[in-house]
Design a protein around this motif. Structure first.
Motif, mmCIF file in Angstrom:
data_model
loop_
_atom_site.group_PDB
_atom_site.id
_atom_site.type_symbol
_atom_site.label_atom_id
_atom_site.label_comp_id
_atom_site.label_asym_id
_atom_site.label_seq_id
_atom_site.Cartn_x
_atom_site.Cartn_y
_atom_site.Cartn_z
ATOM 1 N N TYR A 41 18.932 -11.016 -2.807
ATOM 2 C CA TYR A 41 19.111 -9.570 -2.845
ATOM 3 C C TYR A 41 17.773 -8.869 -3.004
ATOM 4 O O TYR A 41 16.926 -9.282 -3.793
ATOM 5 N N ARG A 42 17.593 -7.748 -2.287
ATOM 6 C CA ARG A 42 16.337 -7.002 -2.337
ATOM 7 C C ARG A 42 15.952 -6.635 -3.771
ATOM 8 O O ARG A 42 14.787 -6.720 -4.152
ATOM 9 N N ASP A 43 16.938 -6.202 -4.555
ATOM 10 C CA ASP A 43 16.653 -5.689 -5.900
ATOM 11 C C ASP A 43 16.143 -6.760 -6.852
ATOM 12 O O ASP A 43 15.649 -6.441 -7.936
ATOM 13 N N GLU A 44 16.271 -8.019 -6.482
ATOM 14 C CA GLU A 44 15.774 -9.098 -7.334
ATOM 15 C C GLU A 44 14.271 -9.300 -7.190
ATOM 16 O O GLU A 44 13.664 -9.996 -7.984
ATOM 17 N N TYR A 45 13.697 -8.684 -6.160
ATOM 18 C CA TYR A 45 12.273 -8.842 -5.896
ATOM 19 C C TYR A 45 11.514 -7.619 -6.423
ATOM 20 O O TYR A 45 11.931 -6.482 -6.184
ATOM 21 N N ASN A 46 10.407 -7.854 -7.099
ATOM 22 C CA ASN A 46 9.674 -6.723 -7.668
ATOM 23 C C ASN A 46 8.260 -6.572 -7.114
ATOM 24 O O ASN A 46 7.515 -5.701 -7.573
ATOM 25 N N HIS A 47 7.891 -7.397 -6.155
ATOM 26 C CA HIS A 47 6.613 -7.229 -5.474
ATOM 27 C C HIS A 47 6.841 -7.419 -3.980
ATOM 28 O O HIS A 47 7.530 -8.374 -3.575
ATOM 29 N N TRP A 48 6.226 -6.519 -3.186
ATOM 30 C CA TRP A 48 6.432 -6.532 -1.742
ATOM 31 C C TRP A 48 5.098 -6.409 -1.015
ATOM 32 O O TRP A 48 4.185 -5.730 -1.490
ATOM 33 N N GLY A 49 4.998 -7.043 0.145
ATOM 34 C CA GLY A 49 3.872 -6.838 1.025
ATOM 35 C C GLY A 49 4.065 -5.599 1.877
ATOM 36 O O GLY A 49 5.095 -4.920 1.789
ATOM 37 N N GLN A 50 3.087 -5.323 2.720
ATOM 38 C CA GLN A 50 3.119 -4.106 3.530
ATOM 39 C C GLN A 50 3.901 -4.299 4.830
ATOM 40 O O GLN A 50 4.223 -3.331 5.512
ATOM 41 N N GLY A 51 4.194 -5.545 5.172
ATOM 42 C CA GLY A 51 4.977 -5.830 6.374
ATOM 43 C C GLY A 51 4.115 -6.168 7.576
ATOM 44 O O GLY A 51 2.972 -5.723 7.682
#
Length: 125
Positions: A108-118
């Motif tokens: 689930y997206r909400d379980e992740y707290n760090h993201w790259g720029q894509g």
């Protein structure tokens, strides 16, 4: 804090391969489960694959199972997404993400707290 930078996107013909990489900063990379998501304009960001902190377990979305493989190299602080037999419907912006769960494969997206720029992946027919 973890910073993520994706690379490897581009234009590829249908049926071809492409490998995405995601380089992470920080000394606690192996403490995070890592995932890949993808998003097309006007749609939600969808789960693609995830791997545990050790790399021992992985999970893949049904839409990519048998074609995509997630892996990681903790010595290099990098997670990969090997994509084979690409289809036009795989066209999307691909994001890597980090979740603070050592032994899990969050979907689930909400379980992740760090993201790259894509990174953009375009598959031509």
């Amino acid at each position: 804090q973890v910073q993520l930078v994706e690379s490897g996107g581009g234009l590829v013909q249908a049926g071809g391969p492409l490998r995405l990489s995601c380089a992470a900063s920080g000394r606690t990379f192996s403490s995070y489960a890592m995932g890949w998501f993808r998003q097309t304009p006007g749609k939600e960001r969808d789960f693609v694959a995830a791997v545990t902190g050790s790399g021992a377990r992985t999970i893949h979305a049904d839409s990519v199972k048998g074609r995509f493989t997630i892996s990681r190299n903790n010595a290099k602080n990098t997670v990969y997404l090997q994509m084979n037999s690409l289809k036009p419907e795989d066209t999307a912006v691909y994001y890597c993400a980090a979740a603070p769960f050592l032994g899990a494969t969050p979907t689930y997206r909400d379980e992740y707290n760090h993201w790259g720029q894509g990174t953009q992946v375009t598959v031509s027919s």
